[in-house]
Design a protein around this motif. Sequence first.
Motif, PDB file in Angstrom:
ATOM      1  N   THR A   9     -37.159 -20.658  -1.010  1.00  0.00           N
ATOM      2  CA  THR A   9     -35.957 -19.534  -0.588  1.00  0.00           C
ATOM      3  C   THR A   9     -35.944 -18.363  -1.478  1.00  0.00           C
ATOM      4  OG1 THR A   9     -34.596 -20.717  -2.031  1.00  0.00           O
ATOM      5  CG2 THR A   9     -34.711 -21.825   0.335  1.00  0.00           C
ATOM      6  N   TYR A  10     -35.576 -17.310  -0.832  1.00  0.00           N
ATOM      7  CA  TYR A  10     -35.493 -16.103  -1.714  1.00  0.00           C
ATOM      8  C   TYR A  10     -34.557 -15.006  -0.922  1.00  0.00           C
ATOM      9  CZ  TYR A  10     -39.191 -15.261   1.712  1.00  0.00           C
ATOM     10  OH  TYR A  10     -40.128 -15.150   2.958  1.00  0.00           O
ATOM     11  N   GLY A  11     -33.927 -14.308  -1.926  1.00  0.00           N
ATOM     12  CA  GLY A  11     -33.425 -13.109  -1.738  1.00  0.00           C
ATOM     13  C   GLY A  11     -33.940 -12.195  -2.460  1.00  0.00           C
TER      14      GLY A  11
ATOM     15  N   PRO B 233     -28.663 -15.048   1.260  1.00  0.00           N
ATOM     16  CA  PRO B 233     -28.437 -13.755   1.915  1.00  0.00           C
ATOM     17  C   PRO B 233     -28.795 -12.322   1.117  1.00  0.00           C
ATOM     18  CG  PRO B 233     -26.638 -14.980   0.763  1.00  0.00           C
ATOM     19  CD  PRO B 233     -27.557 -15.782   0.402  1.00  0.00           C
ATOM     20  N   LEU B 234     -28.699 -11.469   1.906  1.00  0.00           N
ATOM     21  CA  LEU B 234     -29.144 -10.061   1.511  1.00  0.00           C
ATOM     22  C   LEU B 234     -28.752  -9.210   2.814  1.00  0.00           C
ATOM     23  CD1 LEU B 234     -30.488  -8.794  -0.973  1.00  0.00           C
ATOM     24  CD2 LEU B 234     -32.642  -8.461   0.606  1.00  0.00           C
ATOM     25  N   VAL B 235     -27.893  -8.221   1.964  1.00  0.00           N
ATOM     26  CA  VAL B 235     -27.298  -7.250   3.180  1.00  0.00           C
ATOM     27  C   VAL B 235     -27.660  -5.883   2.650  1.00  0.00           C
ATOM     28  CG1 VAL B 235     -25.226  -7.279   1.820  1.00  0.00           C
ATOM     29  CG2 VAL B 235     -25.178  -6.418   4.248  1.00  0.00           C
TER      30      VAL B 235
ATOM     31  N   GLY C 175     -20.317 -19.715   3.995  1.00  0.00           N
ATOM     32  CA  GLY C 175     -21.269 -19.730   5.375  1.00  0.00           C
ATOM     33  C   GLY C 175     -22.544 -19.498   4.632  1.00  0.00           C
ATOM     34  N   GLU C 176     -22.779 -19.789   3.629  1.00  0.00           N
ATOM     35  CA  GLU C 176     -24.120 -19.775   2.764  1.00  0.00           C
ATOM     36  C   GLU C 176     -24.695 -20.855   2.038  1.00  0.00           C
ATOM     37  OE1 GLU C 176     -26.092 -17.104   3.825  1.00  0.00           O
ATOM     38  OE2 GLU C 176     -24.684 -15.732   4.294  1.00  0.00           O
TER      39      GLU C 176
END
Length: 623
Positions: A169-171, A191-193, A365-366
């Motif tokens: 897994t990664y951000g 997550p990433l935004v 939520g993550e």
Amino acid sequence: MCGIVGYVGRAEAAPILLDGLRRLEYRGYDSAGIAIVDGDHVETRKCAGRIADLSKLMAENPAAGHYGISHTRWATHGKPTDQNAHPHFDESGKLALVHNGVIENYQQIKETLLQEHEHHFASETDSEVLAHLVGQIYDDSAVGVLDPRRHKSLLVEALRTALQQVIGTYGIALCHSDIPDFIVGARRGSPLVLGVGKDENFLASDVSAIVAYTRDAVYLNDFDLVAVERDKFEISSLGGERGNHSISKVEFTAEDIKKGDYPHYMLKEIFEQPGSVRDAMRGRLSLEECTAKLGGLNMTAAQLRDVGRVVLTGCGTALHAGMVGEYLIEQLAQIPTEVEFASEFRHRNTPMTRDTLVFAISQSGETADTLGALRESQRKGYRTLGICNNVASTIARESDGGVYMHAGPEIGVAATKSFTSQVVILNLIGLLLGRMRHLSTAEGTRLIEALESLPEKIEEVLKLSDTIKGIATKYAEATGILFFGRQLNFPVALEAALKMKEITYLYAEGHPSAELKHGIIALVKPELPSVFIAPDDAVFSKNLNNIEQVRARKGPIIAVTTESGAVRLKGIADDIILVPDAHDIAMPILTVIPLQLFAYHLAVALGRDVDKPRNLAKSVTVE
Ligand code: G6P
């Protein structure tokens, strides 16, 4: 669980990156670092410790430049040391990378890089291996004269190729000193935004890092890559297709994530509960139909009527809320309900019937385990709904529908207001499912009134803060604390014990009161107080028996009870915390709040770092 911030624009990057990291510190706080490109080279500062330590380092030795990346860490692979802190570099020293997640096959990749390219590694982390892999692929392709346009796309391609080899897994955010005003991001499972500004753009693990600069955000999906420049960005998939994402408005402002006059976020969030509980039910109760209205479930009346079984899944505090939910849904709707640890649910064969409805409960939520449970349940074809606070979170987006908490940002690592919002929502679900079945209009009305009276009653409970502080201080020498409750208040005992462990580091356990005599009573002694959650309800006299059993063995007793209960406990309990009387279904909300305050004041008395307890992170995006 590790926080990432990236910036590219006209302003100095350092203060923006540091400010963003401070806002993400709840995700991890054992080490931190920054990489900023200054002309033709990357300047990096990193250290074990908090963002405050990194700020000090930056003040002593500033780094200038208009684009860069940064990271606050919660260690998975490698101890929290200066060397293991991110950013990590590739073999050339020109590419810097920050990573949130776990690269499972990093040993294998490392072996290849060592054997075939004689790379040198400075840390024990899986993330450094990824930096080396991307750098190696880029260097193999980026031969010839530097052409920024071509090299930008080569860097994106190098990341794409590397990620195709990666299991895990990664951000990610990365930058390269040869390629000016350019950062690249990617996500899978973390997550990433993207924050879209005017002549500047941002990358972050969470919008709270960047909301002070822009409220326009693009939430990346798993397997997205994003190339970010000052005035544009381009999203593509891991497979190479161009992405098409819309810009959303962040629903809170920078003001909402300030601590205000409170000494800690946790205390602020405890005191926000009259409002957050009100917001959880706002517009969702119908006195006319004596039921709840939850349009976000995306289910027709017939589908709701046909639900034959409910599974509630989550982790930590969310799981405890689910346990309250089990009592509520079974009591109000008579639907068999199971609560499953998300981490267990996805790896075992929970018996499911065709008419099972699954809820994934998660503030952030993550949470990786809860997300895994949601995906497993959907893979098997079950309708899986979310109960989330973070609107644009992965669980909220991937679920088949759900109910938002609307609790506002929760920053304190120990969850407080999210628990009470979750319990309100589970009440609404119980009421709705109950009213699709046998629950009468009269009982529906009573439940609605009980819920609507909660904010006022919570205000009353909050007035006890000073009294509770006095009790907490009295027990500051305790070696541990036991919590007991029955029925709906049993999960409250678990939640109270979790709060106590998280922020005081004292040994604390929650148990059903009656279990006392089956073993736990062996622990009872004068240095180990027992907290009994015992409102004067149908099981009060049973609780009273258990309280007497502890008293007979000289265990100090703190009782959380209602007025008539207090009369009967006079002379029996050493300390009494008096909560307002309420319908059973509302009681867990009124009994948990004083115990949040109890843990808080005890932690302060012990000098603990309440908002950033050791070893914990608010949002756990690894398994
Ligand atoms: C972590 C936090 C807990 C939280 C749990 C679930 O362990 O430290 O406070 O309850 O994750 O978080 P979620 O965001 O899924 O509700």
